[in-house]
Design a protein around this motif. Structure first.
Motif, short mmCIF file in Angstrom:
data_model
loop_
_atom_site.label_atom_id
_atom_site.label_comp_id
_atom_site.label_asym_id
_atom_site.label_seq_id
_atom_site.Cartn_x
_atom_site.Cartn_y
_atom_site.Cartn_z
N ALA A 1 3.32 -5.40 5.12
CA ALA A 1 3.78 -4.53 4.04
C ALA A 1 3.91 -3.12 4.59
O ALA A 1 3.00 -2.62 5.28
CB ALA A 1 2.81 -4.56 2.87
N ALA B 1 -5.46 -5.09 -2.55
CA ALA B 1 -5.40 -4.02 -1.56
C ALA B 1 -6.46 -4.22 -0.49
O ALA B 1 -7.20 -5.22 -0.48
CB ALA B 1 -5.59 -2.67 -2.26
N SER C 1 4.19 0.76 3.61
CA SER C 1 3.93 1.67 2.48
C SER C 1 5.04 2.71 2.39
O SER C 1 5.80 2.94 3.34
CB SER C 1 2.58 2.35 2.64
OG SER C 1 2.66 3.39 3.62
N ARG C 2 5.12 3.36 1.26
CA ARG C 2 6.10 4.41 1.08
C ARG C 2 5.83 5.61 1.97
O ARG C 2 6.71 6.45 2.18
CB ARG C 2 6.12 4.84 -0.39
CG ARG C 2 6.72 3.78 -1.32
CD ARG C 2 6.51 4.11 -2.78
NE ARG C 2 7.16 3.14 -3.66
CZ ARG C 2 6.94 3.02 -4.96
NH1 ARG C 2 6.04 3.83 -5.54
NH2 ARG C 2 7.57 2.12 -5.68
N GLN C 3 4.62 5.68 2.52
CA GLN C 3 4.27 6.77 3.44
C GLN C 3 4.59 6.43 4.89
O GLN C 3 4.38 7.26 5.78
CB GLN C 3 2.79 7.12 3.31
CG GLN C 3 2.39 7.75 1.97
CD GLN C 3 2.40 6.76 0.83
OE1 GLN C 3 1.98 5.60 0.98
NE2 GLN C 3 2.87 7.19 -0.33
N THR D 1 3.21 3.79 6.65
CA THR D 1 2.14 3.04 7.32
C THR D 1 2.31 1.55 7.05
O THR D 1 3.03 1.15 6.13
CB THR D 1 0.75 3.50 6.84
OG1 THR D 1 0.69 3.37 5.40
CG2 THR D 1 0.52 4.96 7.21
N TYR E 1 0.53 -2.50 6.74
CA TYR E 1 -0.62 -3.35 6.50
C TYR E 1 -0.24 -4.79 6.84
O TYR E 1 0.93 -5.18 6.75
CB TYR E 1 -1.08 -3.25 5.05
CG TYR E 1 -1.54 -1.87 4.65
CD1 TYR E 1 -2.86 -1.48 4.85
CD2 TYR E 1 -0.64 -0.96 4.12
CE1 TYR E 1 -3.28 -0.21 4.50
CE2 TYR E 1 -1.05 0.33 3.77
CZ TYR E 1 -2.38 0.69 3.98
OH TYR E 1 -2.78 1.95 3.65
N GLY F 1 6.43 -0.93 -6.85
CA GLY F 1 5.72 -0.91 -5.58
C GLY F 1 4.59 -1.91 -5.46
O GLY F 1 3.86 -1.91 -4.47
N LEU G 1 -2.56 -4.17 -4.23
CA LEU G 1 -1.71 -3.59 -3.19
C LEU G 1 -0.50 -2.96 -3.87
O LEU G 1 0.30 -3.63 -4.52
CB LEU G 1 -1.26 -4.69 -2.22
CG LEU G 1 -0.44 -4.25 -1.00
CD1 LEU G 1 -1.26 -3.32 -0.11
CD2 LEU G 1 0.03 -5.46 -0.21
N ASN G 2 -0.36 -1.65 -3.72
CA ASN G 2 0.72 -0.94 -4.41
C ASN G 2 1.30 0.15 -3.52
O ASN G 2 0.89 0.32 -2.38
CB ASN G 2 0.24 -0.37 -5.75
CG ASN G 2 -0.95 0.57 -5.57
OD1 ASN G 2 -1.03 1.33 -4.60
ND2 ASN G 2 -1.89 0.51 -6.50
N ASP G 3 2.24 0.89 -4.08
CA ASP G 3 2.91 1.96 -3.35
C ASP G 3 3.60 1.40 -2.09
O ASP G 3 3.64 2.06 -1.05
CB ASP G 3 1.93 3.07 -2.97
CG ASP G 3 2.60 4.43 -2.89
OD1 ASP G 3 3.68 4.59 -3.49
OD2 ASP G 3 2.07 5.32 -2.20
N ILE G 4 4.10 0.19 -2.21
CA ILE G 4 4.72 -0.51 -1.09
C ILE G 4 6.24 -0.37 -1.17
O ILE G 4 6.84 -0.47 -2.25
CB ILE G 4 4.32 -1.99 -1.07
CG1 ILE G 4 2.80 -2.10 -0.90
CG2 ILE G 4 5.05 -2.76 0.02
CD1 ILE G 4 2.25 -1.45 0.36
#
Length: 685
Positions: A564, A542, A566-568, A570, A572, A511, A549-552
């Protein structure tokens, strides 16, 4: 009519046929291979029994099949109004249980009356696939089209291999999910298989599935499959009949197809300065196009002088320009050219002839799709599963994991531009590049993602590190190099790639996002600007520079800005902000750029945009697809690329706004069902 056999010796047979009216003709079996009449059909290698086959649900059609040794000859024919016959023939060695060969079309031969007349030389209509699980049942399909189930037809008589009378029905396996019998290339798909006996009785689980082709992977419980090539694929399905305990075997016919991808918008879309444009593939294979029509990029069969732009979606037209193009799986946008990729793997291109149309008969612009030619220029290009257009360069990934390129800087070892596709070579230049799962194209450079997670780059470095070679290159690279980190080691564990105008992004399996190349306006999210670029891969920072910047889940590189997801769900954005393309609700932040990621705001201009399943970035605008199928747009609207309809009055938008539908301004563009897009995150491994 009467038929009298006058000589039957071994496998040879001659007959005297008396037609109505008294005309007599002679006929005899012919060898389809040298000495074929002396070769008994092989019966233990999934070869069909010699005879007549049909599909009971499609009366009026049939397949006459002759088997000599391991060679199969299949023929279909009909008579034309003038009495002359048309034959369609496929022949080849079927020792492996299948053949894929030219579908030969013979015409102009002997009519129903008169002396013998040889048929005209055959033409190949397309490739045709035959495959059999046993002597009595199998499948037939034109290449790239869903197959048909075939059964032996016995005319009420007993067959040595297929039984007695009407007992020709065989166990039948069908793919219930996906219901169309198609699997997208290189995407693991949850599957559900049904197995029924000859009477139609459903065989209850558990079923056992086994791949009959190397290019399909199958879970033994039939719950998951991945197609590794386009065209016909086979899976053996095994089950036990309730009550009797009898073991049943059937062959499941599956079609490998190009995976459908919703947005063709890339970072080069609109790089000429006359506004951006959009090309979307709809769930049903239709298309939507809007924005700038420079060089005929919207494929409306009208020049830029005749149609400057569309402010709302309209369908891409076909080659003749008289109807909507259908059967599209992917679309793509380059600097001044565009393409459409069919579900079958055929590729069309249109726009300005800057070397990326892949043909030599277009002098200037083409305003409707034209097929890209193959490397030998003796047929149309096929077998394509992904394509990208850059700035004067184009790249295509084939279903065998090799890569073709044309236009400028092809990665073939040659520095000259190529009109027709050529093979991209490996870094050593001693073989072609293999085991590739994704490609991407920027401004005169390109990327390829290997199945092992490494990234290859070739073309113009721009003296800004576009190729990520570890150092700035003063000259373009004619062969690929692997992308390096700052310590000189190879970048690895990458699952997705995306190229902008002069920089690239790569998403790792953990991620984390990596980037290299141009960083003049913060494209690499380092919290600073680098006028000369960064020639090696660095981890993006980030929001506010707080960590990495992670969890992407997905990245999209635009012209000079990036997104980008996110896994949620959202979004960016960072980089250039001259026309609201960051979607942060602020009109032109200080310096017109952001060197750290910013949260994209919701449709109401406050809070964070959420429930997004995919993103795309053009040269100066951005798109997002929500879980409910709504398409949102923000950024530059110079040519109506935000799809707001009516007379264009909006210069740009800093807030995500729904694109209007094709039916009018009161409805938003909705892509549904999203299940039509099997890889919304564009992850390749």
């Amino acid at each position: 009519m009467s038929v009298l056999f006058t000589a039957v010796t071994g496998h040879t047979a001659k007959a005297r046929i008396t037609l109505p009216g008294g005309r007599v003709v002679s006929a005899e079996r012919f060898p389809i291979v040298p000495g074929g009449l002396a070769q008994a059909p092989t019966v233990d290698n999934n070869l069909p029994e010699t005879g007549w086959f049909w599909n009971p649900s499609q009366g009026g059609r049939g397949w006459a099949i002759e088997v000599q040794g391991n060679t199969v000859f299949m023929a279909m024919f009909h008579y034309n109004p003038d009495g002359s016959p048309t034959w369609n023939i496929v022949t080849g060695d079927m020792s492996g249980g299948q053949i894929t060969a030219d579908f030969l079309h013979y015409t102009g031969g002997q009519s129903l009356t008169g002396v013998y007349k040889a048929p005209q030389n055959p033409t190949s209509s397309y490739e045709y696939a035959l495959n059999f699980a046993n002597a009595c049942s199998g499948g037939a399909a034109p290449q790239g089209v869903a197959g048909e189930q075939l059964q032996r037809f016995l005319f009420g008589f007993k067959s040595p291999l297929c039984g007695q009378g009407v007992t020709y029905n065989q166990p039948m396996a069908t793919l219930q999910s996906p219901g169309d019998g198609k699997l997208p290339w290189n995407v693991a798909i949850a599957t559900r298989v049904d197995l029924r006996d000859a009477t139609g009785q459903l065989v209850s689980a558990p079923l056992i599935c086994t791949a009959l082709d190397e290019m399909i992977t199958v879970a033994s419980d039939c719950s998951n499959m991945t197609a590794k090539r386009l065209g016909a694929l086979r899976v053996r399905v095994e089950g036990v009949l309730p009550g009797s305990g009898a073991k049943l075997l059937a062959t499941l016919q599956i079609q490998g197809t190009v995976p459908r991808s919703w947005s063709g918008v890339r970072g080069m879309a609109g790089a000429t300065g006359n506004g951006g444009f959009n090309l979307l593939a709809l769930p049903d294979g239709a298309t939507a196009a809007w924005g700038s029509n420079e060089s005929g990029l919207l494929a409306q069969n009208r020049s830029y002088a005749g149609l400057a732009a569309l402010n709302a979606p309209q369908p891409v037209l076909n080659t003749a320009g008289d109807a909507a193009l259908r059967g599209v799986a992917q679309l793509g946008t380059g600097e001044s050219t565009a393409f459409a990729l069919a579900e079958s793997g055929s590729l069309w291109a249109w726009g300005r002839n800057n070397g990326t149309l892949g043909r030599d008969d277009v002098l200037d612009n083409t305003f409707t799709p034209r097929s890209v030619r193959n490397p030998a220029n003796d047929n149309d290009l096929g077998g394509v599963v992904q394509a990208e257009m850059g700035g004067g360069n184009a790249v295509a990934l084939l279903h065998d994991g090799t890569v073709l390129s044309w236009g400028s800087w092809t990665g073939s070892g040659s520095t000259g531009a190529k009109v027709f596709p050529v093979q991209v070579k490996n870094p050593a230049g001693n073989d072609i590049l293999r085991n590739i799962v994704a490609v991407s194209a920027g401004n005169t450079f390109a990327l390829a993602l290997g199945g092992d997670g490494r990234v290859y780059a070739w073309g113009s470095d721009g003296n800004a590190g576009r190729l990520g070679a570890g150092a700035r290159l003063g000259v373009p690279s004619a062969l690929p190099n692997t992308v390096k980190k700052a310590d000189g080691s190879e970048l690895g564990r990458i699952v997705a790639i995306s190229s902008g105008w002069g920089y690239s992004l790569a998403l790792a399996d953990d991620g984390i996002v990596w980037g290299w190349g141009d960083n003049s306006v913060g494209q690499l999210a380092q919290g600073k600007y680098d006028a000369n670029g960064v020639p090696y891969a660095v981890q993006l920072k980030a929001v506010n520079g707080q960590g990495t910047l992670n969890d992407i889940a997905m990245v999209a590189a635009g012209g000079s800005h990036a997104l980008a997801l996110s896994r949620q769900g959202t979004v960016y954005a960072w980089g250039s902000a001259t026309k609201g393309q960051l979607g942060d609700g602020i009109r032109r932040p200080a310096g017109n750029s952001a060197a750290f990621p910013l949260a994209v705001v919701s449709e109401v201009g406050s809070g964070q945009l959420a429930d997004v399943v995919s993103v795309a970035a053009g040269y100066g605008h951005s798109l997002a697809l929500k879980r409910n199928g709504t398409v949102l747009a923000w950024g530059n609207n110079l040519a109506g690329e935000l799809g707001q309809g009516g007379v264009k009055k909006i210069d740009y938008l800093t807030v995500p706004t729904p694109v209007i539908g094709r039916d009018g301004p009161t409805q938003s563009l909705i892509l549904a069902p999203l299940s039509a897009y099997p890889n919304l995150l564009r992850r390749a491994r």
